[in-house]
Design a protein around this motif. Structure first.
Motif, mmCIF file in Angstrom:
data_model
loop_
_atom_site.group_PDB
_atom_site.id
_atom_site.type_symbol
_atom_site.label_atom_id
_atom_site.label_comp_id
_atom_site.label_asym_id
_atom_site.label_seq_id
_atom_site.Cartn_x
_atom_site.Cartn_y
_atom_site.Cartn_z
ATOM 1 N N PHE A 175 1.006 -1.140 -0.041
ATOM 2 C CA PHE A 175 -0.110 -0.485 0.185
ATOM 3 C C PHE A 175 0.775 1.071 0.442
ATOM 4 C CE2 PHE A 175 -3.025 -2.801 1.474
ATOM 5 C CZ PHE A 175 -4.521 -2.814 1.151
ATOM 6 N N ARG A 222 -20.590 -2.154 1.270
ATOM 7 C CA ARG A 222 -19.402 -2.599 1.645
ATOM 8 C C ARG A 222 -19.448 -2.272 4.031
ATOM 9 N NH1 ARG A 222 -13.862 -5.208 1.214
ATOM 10 N NH2 ARG A 222 -13.738 -6.041 3.285
ATOM 11 N N ILE A 273 -16.820 -0.390 12.236
ATOM 12 C CA ILE A 273 -17.860 -0.776 11.189
ATOM 13 C C ILE A 273 -17.957 -1.214 10.781
ATOM 14 C CG2 ILE A 273 -18.862 2.235 10.483
ATOM 15 C CD1 ILE A 273 -17.848 1.677 7.797
ATOM 16 N N CYS A 316 -16.615 -3.322 8.549
ATOM 17 C CA CYS A 316 -16.163 -2.421 6.865
ATOM 18 C C CYS A 316 -15.498 -4.431 6.871
ATOM 19 C CB CYS A 316 -16.004 -1.871 6.324
ATOM 20 S SG CYS A 316 -14.676 -1.623 6.775
ATOM 21 N N GLY A 317 -14.504 -4.080 7.377
ATOM 22 C CA GLY A 317 -13.324 -5.864 7.238
ATOM 23 C C GLY A 317 -12.135 -5.287 6.463
ATOM 24 N N LEU A 318 -11.940 -3.700 5.898
ATOM 25 C CA LEU A 318 -11.649 -3.493 5.253
ATOM 26 C C LEU A 318 -10.043 -3.433 5.767
ATOM 27 C CD1 LEU A 318 -12.500 -0.275 3.935
ATOM 28 C CD2 LEU A 318 -11.884 -2.331 2.055
ATOM 29 N N GLU A 377 -8.349 -7.377 4.874
ATOM 30 C CA GLU A 377 -8.359 -7.471 3.549
ATOM 31 C C GLU A 377 -6.867 -6.225 3.589
ATOM 32 O OE1 GLU A 377 -11.489 -7.015 1.099
ATOM 33 O OE2 GLU A 377 -10.504 -5.830 -0.286
ATOM 34 N N ALA A 378 -6.473 -5.618 3.922
ATOM 35 C CA ALA A 378 -5.716 -4.474 3.489
ATOM 36 C C ALA A 378 -3.820 -5.446 4.136
ATOM 37 C CB ALA A 378 -5.532 -3.381 4.433
ATOM 38 N N ARG A 406 -17.411 -9.567 15.701
ATOM 39 C CA ARG A 406 -18.834 -8.927 15.808
ATOM 40 C C ARG A 406 -19.170 -9.843 16.999
ATOM 41 N NH1 ARG A 406 -23.366 -9.338 11.714
ATOM 42 N NH2 ARG A 406 -23.210 -11.165 11.950
ATOM 43 N N GLY A 446 -13.568 -11.543 9.534
ATOM 44 C CA GLY A 446 -14.529 -10.142 8.652
ATOM 45 C C GLY A 446 -14.231 -9.861 7.825
ATOM 46 N N ILE A 447 -13.490 -10.358 6.740
ATOM 47 C CA ILE A 447 -12.407 -10.034 5.792
ATOM 48 C C ILE A 447 -13.460 -9.317 4.509
ATOM 49 C CG2 ILE A 447 -12.119 -12.109 4.801
ATOM 50 C CD1 ILE A 447 -9.574 -11.440 3.933
ATOM 51 N N GLY A 448 -14.347 -9.765 4.787
ATOM 52 C CA GLY A 448 -15.309 -9.332 3.379
ATOM 53 C C GLY A 448 -16.431 -8.298 4.075
ATOM 54 N N GLY A 449 -16.309 -8.665 5.342
ATOM 55 C CA GLY A 449 -17.408 -7.388 6.234
ATOM 56 C C GLY A 449 -18.654 -8.756 6.742
ATOM 57 N N PHE A 450 -19.268 -7.951 7.413
ATOM 58 C CA PHE A 450 -20.546 -8.583 8.213
ATOM 59 C C PHE A 450 -21.717 -8.443 7.507
ATOM 60 C CE2 PHE A 450 -17.012 -8.066 10.703
ATOM 61 C CZ PHE A 450 -16.948 -9.114 11.595
ATOM 62 N N LYS A 451 -22.661 -10.042 7.554
ATOM 63 C CA LYS A 451 -23.901 -9.055 7.311
ATOM 64 C C LYS A 451 -24.515 -9.574 8.669
ATOM 65 C CE LYS A 451 -23.982 -12.448 3.023
ATOM 66 N NZ LYS A 451 -22.210 -11.930 2.564
ATOM 67 N N GLN A 452 -26.254 -10.041 8.289
ATOM 68 C CA GLN A 452 -26.849 -9.252 9.450
ATOM 69 C C GLN A 452 -27.019 -9.979 11.127
ATOM 70 O OE1 GLN A 452 -28.382 -6.713 10.479
ATOM 71 N NE2 GLN A 452 -28.690 -5.807 7.556
#
Lengths: 151, 269
Positions: A57, A112, B64, B66-68, B71-72, B91, B116-122
């Motif tokens: 990055f 997302r 929040i 998001c899982g960014l 991933e990063a 969560r 949580g790499i792809g974010g979370f569903k409900q």
């Protein structure tokens, strides 16, 4: 009078001890890396090795060197706290060689963060895509660099 | 038969041989060859680890999910796919107390789908049963008294002078003691290198003046990073300490983590 001499079993033990200690000292001299103990009971050189990989990055500052206009625009709008690479993806390769393009953004990237979710804190702006213009692209109305300015 | 004379002769020869070996320039060459295995890399050497004290803080109220960051982290540090994480998001869902019971709260359900790499569903329970829910980012807690460094039998993991807890993968024998010792579950055995792996605070980034990848991409500044020895103007980390009541994870273990959280719940371990 009987001459005093070291009993053979003691001689063997002494020789064996000298042998073991010598072997240990020699092995230690040869095998301990020179930087071991530089900062503590570990290899000081490891610090250099661990920091040697190149970043993937690039960082917001480097992005702004070429994309100053976009960076300045984002800087005082709704998405000011976002890193360029949070949406556009890791860009060190792109910074070195601009021919390597960054990721193309998709609709899934907006939701997302912004799809309504009970676990998200209430202060965070969330929308239910089943009710809020379903099937339409977020970016049709909300330019990502200035999301609150509806088009 | 062992006589004093012959013993002296033997010892004399042995001493002579040792002295000869020590003076031989060949010995130096041999040593250089052996130690070459351990010395390498062309990393910049102008960085002095004794002049920094890196630290991270987490504001749970701002996450929040998001899982960014997860991933990063994987991208930046080439962490293998699968259940291997240097950082991850959990969560927590606290349910309402079951009907007919007089308790302040119900059960706590924790999930972390793929870190949580792809974010979370409900949340996994119906909305009506949820009392409240929140996300907690996890990473190496940068213990003042690191159990992982204490148990390492070969000196492969250590507290660097600048506050990072690092793994020397050339020295690591992959015994896994540190993985068992870490009370925060922050370590794993890398399936490719077969050595212990963990959050290095993006050591290759912070020593170049960049932020750790997770801090860089976090859209809400839930992660705060700073250098205690070199405070900057409007330092976010000093601002965090000044304006929040903080907590550490598992304080009863005496590890004294330097990663401080704000907005934690009693259920978070």
């Amino acid at each position: 009078m009987r001459r005093w001499s070291i009993p053979p079993q003691i001689t063997r033990i002494i020789l064996l001890t000298i042998g073991i200690v010598t072997t240990y000292l020699l092995a230690r001299e040869f095998l301990t890396p020179p930087s071991f103990g530089q900062y503590g009971w570990y290899r000081g050189e490891a610090l250099v090795e661990i920091r040697s990989p190149e970043p993937v990055f690039a960082g917001k500052k480097l992005c702004a060197e070429c994309h100053a206009e976009q960076a300045a625009k984002v800087a005082d709008r709704g998405h000011k706290s976002l890193a360029c690479e949070g949406c556009h993806g890791a860009a060190q390769a792109h910074a070195v060689n601009p021919d390597i393009k960054t990721q193309i953004l998709t609709y899934s990237h907006c939701v997302r963060c912004h799809e309504v979710n009970l676990s998200r804190p209430a202060w965070h702006k969330q929308i239910d895509t089943k009710e809020h213009f379903p099937g339409e692209a977020c970016t049709d109305c909300h330019p990502p660099h200035d999301p609150l300015e509806s088009q | 038969m062992n006589t004093p004379a012959s013993r002296r002769k033997v010892l004399g020869r042995l001493g002579g041989a040792l002295a000869g070996l020590a003076t031989l320039p060949l010995a130096d060459k041999a040593r250089a060859a052996v130690q070459k295995v351990f010395v390498s890399s062309g990393a910049p050497r102008d960085y002095d680890p004794t002049k920094h004290r890196w630290v991270m803080a987490v504001d749970v109220n701002r996450c929040i999910g998001c899982g960014l960051c997860v991933e990063a982290c994987k991208t930046e540090n080439h962490v293998p796919d699968g259940p291997y994480f240097r950082t991850w998001i959990e969560r927590y869902v606290v349910t309402k107390p079951r009907e007919g019971t007089v308790r302040p709260r119900g059960e706590t359900i924790v999930d972390s789908p793929n870190g949580g790499i792809g974010g979370f569903k409900q949340p996994p329970v119906p909305a009506g049963e949820i009392l409240h829910s929140f996300f907690v980012p996890k990473l190496c807690n940068l213990c003042e008294h690191s159990p992982c460094a204490q148990v390492c039998p070969v000196g492969a993991t250590f507290d660097a002078p600048d506050g990072a807890v690092l793994v020397d993968s050339k020295y690591c024998i992959g015994c896994g003691f540190c993985i068992q010792a870490c009370p925060y579950g922050c370590r794993f055995l890398n399936p490719h290198t077969r050595t212990a792996d963990k959050c290095s605070l993006c050591y290759h980034r912070i020593t170049r003046g960049l932020q750790p990848a997770c801090v860089e991409v976090c859209p809400t500044q839930a992660r705060i990073f700073g250098d205690l020895k070199n405070p900057v103007e409007n330092d976010p980390i000093q601002d965090f300490y000044a304006h929040h009541r903080v907590q550490a994870l598992k304080p009863h273990l005496g590890t004294d983590p330097r990663v401080l959280y704000t907005g934690l719940d009693k259920e978070v371990m």
